[in-house]
Design an enzyme around this catalytic site. Structure first.
Site, PDB file in Angstrom:
ATOM      1  N   LYS A  15       0.828  -1.198   0.000  1.00 33.83           N
ATOM      2  CA  LYS A  15       0.000   0.000   0.000  1.00 33.83           C
ATOM      3  C   LYS A  15       0.860   1.244   0.000  1.00 33.83           C
ATOM      4  O   LYS A  15       2.012   1.220   0.438  1.00 33.83           O
ATOM      5  CB  LYS A  15      -0.968  -0.007   1.169  1.00 33.83           C
ATOM      6  CG  LYS A  15      -0.352   0.087   2.536  1.00 33.83           C
ATOM      7  CD  LYS A  15      -1.466   0.219   3.560  1.00 33.83           C
ATOM      8  CE  LYS A  15      -0.980   0.980   4.751  1.00 33.83           C
ATOM      9  NZ  LYS A  15      -1.347   0.516   6.043  1.00 33.83           N
ATOM     10  N   GLY A  16       0.298   2.297  -0.542  1.00 34.63           N
ATOM     11  CA  GLY A  16       0.979   3.588  -0.573  1.00 34.63           C
ATOM     12  C   GLY A  16       0.110   4.596   0.151  1.00 34.63           C
ATOM     13  O   GLY A  16      -0.706   4.217   0.995  1.00 34.63           O
ATOM     14  N   LYS A  17       0.287   5.860  -0.170  1.00 36.39           N
ATOM     15  CA  LYS A  17      -0.467   6.911   0.516  1.00 36.39           C
ATOM     16  C   LYS A  17      -1.965   6.774   0.227  1.00 36.39           C
ATOM     17  O   LYS A  17      -2.786   6.873   1.127  1.00 36.39           O
ATOM     18  CB  LYS A  17       0.047   8.280   0.052  1.00 36.39           C
ATOM     19  CG  LYS A  17      -0.483   9.439   0.847  1.00 36.39           C
ATOM     20  CD  LYS A  17       0.525  10.574   0.893  1.00 36.39           C
ATOM     21  CE  LYS A  17       0.120  11.635   1.904  1.00 36.39           C
ATOM     22  NZ  LYS A  17      -0.817  12.617   1.437  1.00 36.39           N
ATOM     23  N   PHE A  18      -2.318   6.542  -1.033  1.00 28.88           N
ATOM     24  CA  PHE A  18      -3.728   6.483  -1.399  1.00 28.88           C
ATOM     25  C   PHE A  18      -4.166   5.106  -1.883  1.00 28.88           C
ATOM     26  O   PHE A  18      -5.328   4.772  -1.817  1.00 28.88           O
ATOM     27  CB  PHE A  18      -4.038   7.500  -2.502  1.00 28.88           C
ATOM     28  CG  PHE A  18      -3.618   8.886  -2.153  1.00 28.88           C
ATOM     29  CD1 PHE A  18      -4.249   9.572  -1.130  1.00 28.88           C
ATOM     30  CD2 PHE A  18      -2.583   9.500  -2.838  1.00 28.88           C
ATOM     31  CE1 PHE A  18      -3.860  10.860  -0.798  1.00 28.88           C
ATOM     32  CE2 PHE A  18      -2.188  10.794  -2.512  1.00 28.88           C
ATOM     33  CZ  PHE A  18      -2.823  11.468  -1.492  1.00 28.88           C
ATOM     34  N   ARG A  20      -4.239   0.889  -2.328  1.00 29.52           N
ATOM     35  CA  ARG A  20      -3.978  -0.449  -1.802  1.00 29.52           C
ATOM     36  C   ARG A  20      -3.953  -1.370  -2.996  1.00 29.52           C
ATOM     37  O   ARG A  20      -4.800  -1.274  -3.881  1.00 29.52           O
ATOM     38  CB  ARG A  20      -5.102  -0.878  -0.857  1.00 29.52           C
ATOM     39  CG  ARG A  20      -4.937  -0.286   0.506  1.00 29.52           C
ATOM     40  CD  ARG A  20      -6.113  -0.616   1.400  1.00 29.52           C
ATOM     41  NE  ARG A  20      -5.925   0.047   2.681  1.00 29.52           N
ATOM     42  CZ  ARG A  20      -5.197  -0.458   3.677  1.00 29.52           C
ATOM     43  NH1 ARG A  20      -4.642  -1.642   3.560  1.00 29.52           N
ATOM     44  NH2 ARG A  20      -5.050   0.210   4.795  1.00 29.52           N
ATOM     45  N   VAL A  21      -2.961  -2.262  -3.009  1.00 32.43           N
ATOM     46  CA  VAL A  21      -2.760  -3.075  -4.198  1.00 32.43           C
ATOM     47  C   VAL A  21      -2.952  -4.548  -3.856  1.00 32.43           C
ATOM     48  O   VAL A  21      -2.421  -5.024  -2.851  1.00 32.43           O
ATOM     49  CB  VAL A  21      -1.362  -2.814  -4.800  1.00 32.43           C
ATOM     50  CG1 VAL A  21      -1.166  -3.602  -6.074  1.00 32.43           C
ATOM     51  CG2 VAL A  21      -1.167  -1.325  -5.059  1.00 32.43           C
ATOM     52  N   LYS A  36      -4.825  -2.004  -8.312  1.00 29.34           N
ATOM     53  CA  LYS A  36      -4.609  -0.887  -7.391  1.00 29.34           C
ATOM     54  C   LYS A  36      -5.955  -0.217  -7.144  1.00 29.34           C
ATOM     55  O   LYS A  36      -6.621   0.219  -8.083  1.00 29.34           O
ATOM     56  CB  LYS A  36      -3.603   0.092  -7.995  1.00 29.34           C
ATOM     57  CG  LYS A  36      -3.321   1.315  -7.127  1.00 29.34           C
ATOM     58  CD  LYS A  36      -2.096   2.052  -7.654  1.00 29.34           C
ATOM     59  CE  LYS A  36      -1.867   3.373  -6.935  1.00 29.34           C
ATOM     60  NZ  LYS A  36      -0.636   4.034  -7.409  1.00 29.34           N
ATOM     61  N   ASP A 130       8.781  10.966  -8.900  1.00 26.94           N
ATOM     62  CA  ASP A 130       8.712  10.280  -7.600  1.00 26.94           C
ATOM     63  C   ASP A 130       9.474   8.957  -7.650  1.00 26.94           C
ATOM     64  O   ASP A 130       9.016   7.934  -7.143  1.00 26.94           O
ATOM     65  CB  ASP A 130       7.249  10.063  -7.200  1.00 26.94           C
ATOM     66  CG  ASP A 130       7.085   9.773  -5.711  1.00 26.94           C
ATOM     67  OD1 ASP A 130       8.039  10.028  -4.936  1.00 26.94           O
ATOM     68  OD2 ASP A 130       6.006   9.302  -5.315  1.00 26.94           O
ATOM     69  N   LYS A 132      11.888   6.408  -6.394  1.00 24.27           N
ATOM     70  CA  LYS A 132      12.472   6.017  -5.096  1.00 24.27           C
ATOM     71  C   LYS A 132      12.315   4.507  -4.981  1.00 24.27           C
ATOM     72  O   LYS A 132      11.536   3.907  -5.728  1.00 24.27           O
ATOM     73  CB  LYS A 132      11.761   6.739  -3.947  1.00 24.27           C
ATOM     74  CG  LYS A 132      10.258   6.532  -3.920  1.00 24.27           C
ATOM     75  CD  LYS A 132       9.638   7.236  -2.721  1.00 24.27           C
ATOM     76  CE  LYS A 132       8.131   7.174  -2.796  1.00 24.27           C
ATOM     77  NZ  LYS A 132       7.470   7.787  -1.653  1.00 24.27           N
ATOM     78  N   ASN A 135       8.969   2.740  -5.244  1.00 27.53           N
ATOM     79  CA  ASN A 135       8.242   2.797  -6.510  1.00 27.53           C
ATOM     80  C   ASN A 135       8.979   2.094  -7.645  1.00 27.53           C
ATOM     81  O   ASN A 135       8.602   2.201  -8.804  1.00 27.53           O
ATOM     82  CB  ASN A 135       7.945   4.251  -6.890  1.00 27.53           C
ATOM     83  CG  ASN A 135       6.893   4.873  -5.992  1.00 27.53           C
ATOM     84  OD1 ASN A 135       6.072   4.163  -5.415  1.00 27.53           O
ATOM     85  ND2 ASN A 135       6.910   6.187  -5.868  1.00 27.53           N
ATOM     86  N   ASP A 148       4.092   3.523 -10.174  1.00 27.15           N
ATOM     87  CA  ASP A 148       3.510   4.678  -9.485  1.00 27.15           C
ATOM     88  C   ASP A 148       3.742   6.007 -10.208  1.00 27.15           C
ATOM     89  O   ASP A 148       4.571   6.826  -9.789  1.00 27.15           O
ATOM     90  CB  ASP A 148       4.041   4.744  -8.043  1.00 27.15           C
ATOM     91  CG  ASP A 148       3.217   5.687  -7.181  1.00 27.15           C
ATOM     92  OD1 ASP A 148       2.267   6.309  -7.699  1.00 27.15           O
ATOM     93  OD2 ASP A 148       3.530   5.793  -5.982  1.00 27.15           O
ATOM     94  N   THR A 165       9.709  12.849  -2.780  1.00 27.70           N
ATOM     95  CA  THR A 165      10.066  12.480  -1.420  1.00 27.70           C
ATOM     96  C   THR A 165      11.403  13.141  -1.097  1.00 27.70           C
ATOM     97  O   THR A 165      12.343  13.051  -1.882  1.00 27.70           O
ATOM     98  CB  THR A 165      10.158  10.946  -1.323  1.00 27.70           C
ATOM     99  OG1 THR A 165       8.922  10.408  -1.781  1.00 27.70           O
ATOM    100  CG2 THR A 165      10.415  10.494   0.090  1.00 27.70           C
TER     101      THR A 165
END
Ligand code: ADP
Ligand code: MG
Ligand code: MG
Length: 213
Positions: A15-18, A20-21, A36, A130, A132, A135, A148, A165
């Site tokens: 999962k990320g900020k918004f 869920r996978v 996602k 983004d 990183k 991702n 992402d 980030t």
């Protein structure tokens, strides 16, 4: 047109900020994908309509062996679902944490893949913004896949929005100046360091100190 009924849903992948996978399988073909899921309530709350639209349009338009494919999307009353290529190896972040750092050989291979994918994006005027280790995903053969595209833009003009980030932010972004595709290239340098040493070069106790460094 796809709907949730076309898929058998498996376990969570991350999962990320918004988002869920989840692991999923198209019922007829048995083709494995990642779904996602983003709740519409969150899109309203955080005003990320633009971001999500870009993620969908830009990632769909990209086709490269080192970029995670976005096959399509659908929605129901509460959620939006992105149908993604499944990356069996998970986050590169995991490999980095497990081993502390990578060998020069491994680092060189990932940096070469990442460079080729970024050159392809930049050739289409797409900036990811983004990049990183969370991702960057790995497929079943260990091939690197950029994922992402939520912060990405397609534009040949200079951009203003500060995003990404902190540890991976280029100086022009930290100072809130205009930026372009070169911010992704900066990140390539940061990652090269992190792959070899295990931590990003400007990491510090507080965000304030990272800014300063
Ligand atoms: P967010 O935009 O919320 O950061 P991401 O698209 O980065 O969401 O996905 C969150 C996490 O879910 C990733 O960091 C990764 O661990 C996992 N994930 C995302 N897509 C896939 C995929 N296609 N295959 C396997 N894992 C995935
Ligand atoms: Mg993410
Ligand atoms: Mg995102």
């Amino acid at each position: 047109q796809w709907s949730l009924a076309d898929f058998e849903i498996g376990g969570p992948l991350g999962k990320g900020k918004f988002g869920r996978v989840y692991l999923a399988r198209e019922a007829k073909s048995k083709y494995i994908v990642a779904l996602k899921v983003i709740f519409k309530e969150q899109i309203e709350k955080y005003k990320i309509h633009h971001q999500l639209r870009r993620e969908m349009e830009i990632q769909t338009s990209l086709s490269h062996p080192n970029i995670l494919r976005l096959f399509g999307w659908f929605d129901d009353d509460e959620r939006i679902f992105l149908i993604l290529e499944y990356a069996h190896g998970g986050e590169l972040y995991g490999v980095l944490k497990k081993n502390g750092h990578l060998t020069e050989q491994q680092a060189a291979t990932y940096i070469a893949s990442l460079s080729q994918a970024l050159a392809y994006c930049h050739g289409k005027c797409v900036i990811h913004r983004d990049i990183k280790p969370e991702n960057l995903l790995l497929d079943h053969e260990g091939r690197l896949k950029i994922a992402d595209f939520g912060w990405s833009v397609q534009s040949s003009n200079k951009r203003k929005t500060m995003c990404g980030t902190l540890d991976y932010l280029a100086p022009e972004m930290v100072e809130n100046r205009d930026h372009d595709y070169a911010v992704d290239n900066w990140t390539l340098g940061i990652l090269c360091y992190e792959f070899l040493y295990g931590n990003p070069p400007f990491e510090a106790e507080s965000q304030k100190d990272t800014f300063k460094r």
